[in-house]
Write a protein that holds these residues in place. Sequence first.
Motif, PDB file in Angstrom:
ATOM      1  N   ALA A 164      40.425  43.351  37.604  1.00 50.16           N
ATOM      2  CA  ALA A 164      41.529  42.403  37.745  1.00 50.16           C
ATOM      3  C   ALA A 164      40.946  40.996  37.851  1.00 50.16           C
ATOM      4  O   ALA A 164      39.966  40.779  38.574  1.00 50.16           O
ATOM      5  CB  ALA A 164      42.348  42.728  38.988  1.00 50.16           C
ATOM      6  N   TRP A 191      48.481  45.530  40.795  1.00 50.97           N
ATOM      7  CA  TRP A 191      47.215  45.647  40.070  1.00 50.97           C
ATOM      8  C   TRP A 191      46.888  47.096  39.719  1.00 50.97           C
ATOM      9  O   TRP A 191      46.102  47.353  38.813  1.00 50.97           O
ATOM     10  CB  TRP A 191      46.067  45.084  40.900  1.00 50.97           C
ATOM     11  CG  TRP A 191      46.136  43.614  41.172  1.00 50.97           C
ATOM     12  CD1 TRP A 191      46.416  43.002  42.362  1.00 50.97           C
ATOM     13  CD2 TRP A 191      45.905  42.537  40.247  1.00 50.97           C
ATOM     14  NE1 TRP A 191      46.377  41.638  42.233  1.00 50.97           N
ATOM     15  CE2 TRP A 191      46.059  41.322  40.951  1.00 50.97           C
ATOM     16  CE3 TRP A 191      45.579  42.487  38.895  1.00 50.97           C
ATOM     17  CZ2 TRP A 191      45.894  40.076  40.347  1.00 50.97           C
ATOM     18  CZ3 TRP A 191      45.415  41.250  38.292  1.00 50.97           C
ATOM     19  CH2 TRP A 191      45.577  40.059  39.010  1.00 50.97           C
ATOM     20  N   LEU A 212      37.938  43.011  41.714  1.00 48.25           N
ATOM     21  CA  LEU A 212      38.881  41.894  41.690  1.00 48.25           C
ATOM     22  C   LEU A 212      38.046  40.620  41.619  1.00 48.25           C
ATOM     23  O   LEU A 212      37.327  40.289  42.569  1.00 48.25           O
ATOM     24  CB  LEU A 212      39.767  41.880  42.942  1.00 48.25           C
ATOM     25  CG  LEU A 212      40.648  40.635  43.122  1.00 48.25           C
ATOM     26  CD1 LEU A 212      41.637  40.483  41.967  1.00 48.25           C
ATOM     27  CD2 LEU A 212      41.399  40.676  44.458  1.00 48.25           C
TER      28      LEU A 212
END
Length: 233
Positions: free
Chosen positions: A3, A77, A83
């Motif tokens: 992400a 997500w 991330l």
Amino acid sequence: QVALLDIDICGPSIPKMMGLEGEQVHQSGSGWSPVYVEENLGVMSVGFLLSSPDDAVIWRGPKKNGLIKQFLRDVDWGEIDYLIIDTPPGTSDEHLSIVQYLSATHIDGAVIITTPQEVSLQDVRKEINFCHKVKLPIIGVVENMSGFICPKCKNESQIFPPTTGGAEKMCQNLNVSLLGKVPLDPQIGKSCDKGQSFLSEAPESPATLSYRNIIQRIQEYCDQRHFQEEKII
């Protein structure tokens, strides 16, 4: 599963660089859906919420903080391995907010970007000091625009001379890891403007090799950190 969260609220360049300009965020029952570049790469940015890429975001700190909190709380997500958060330069509201909101998640650390000139290193020393003060681990430093390798003769020129030793000397003085040096390559700028993957467009470039080495070092750092945390648990 990766992400990418863009919290550069006033200068959101991630949508253009990822080839997602003009895309919109969609609301579902589980929250905002990220915009996907690939099946395993989702992106969220304030750029997706603007009516035009040229719209100025003129917000004070509290409104910025509110949006960052919303990105962390309301974006679906799914299950992710990494991330990655892109922040603006400096040590402003965005940095304080993200460190505060993710304090309970044991952030792996920050990757700090500099260029070889002393005027850039001055700012980066402040960034490193900021990380120490807020107890944010530093994965390492990347020196960008580190020389220019001529594609024809392969000679290297220092376009931005490291008059005080560049990132390497700074990292030695501050006991921080130097993850790598990325040489100048005009194709990097072209790829960003077109929203294309530089690594795919220029697989033989010295910059691509440097990027891959930096990515590998970051992965090794994260794997080692997670292994140590599991041992403690």
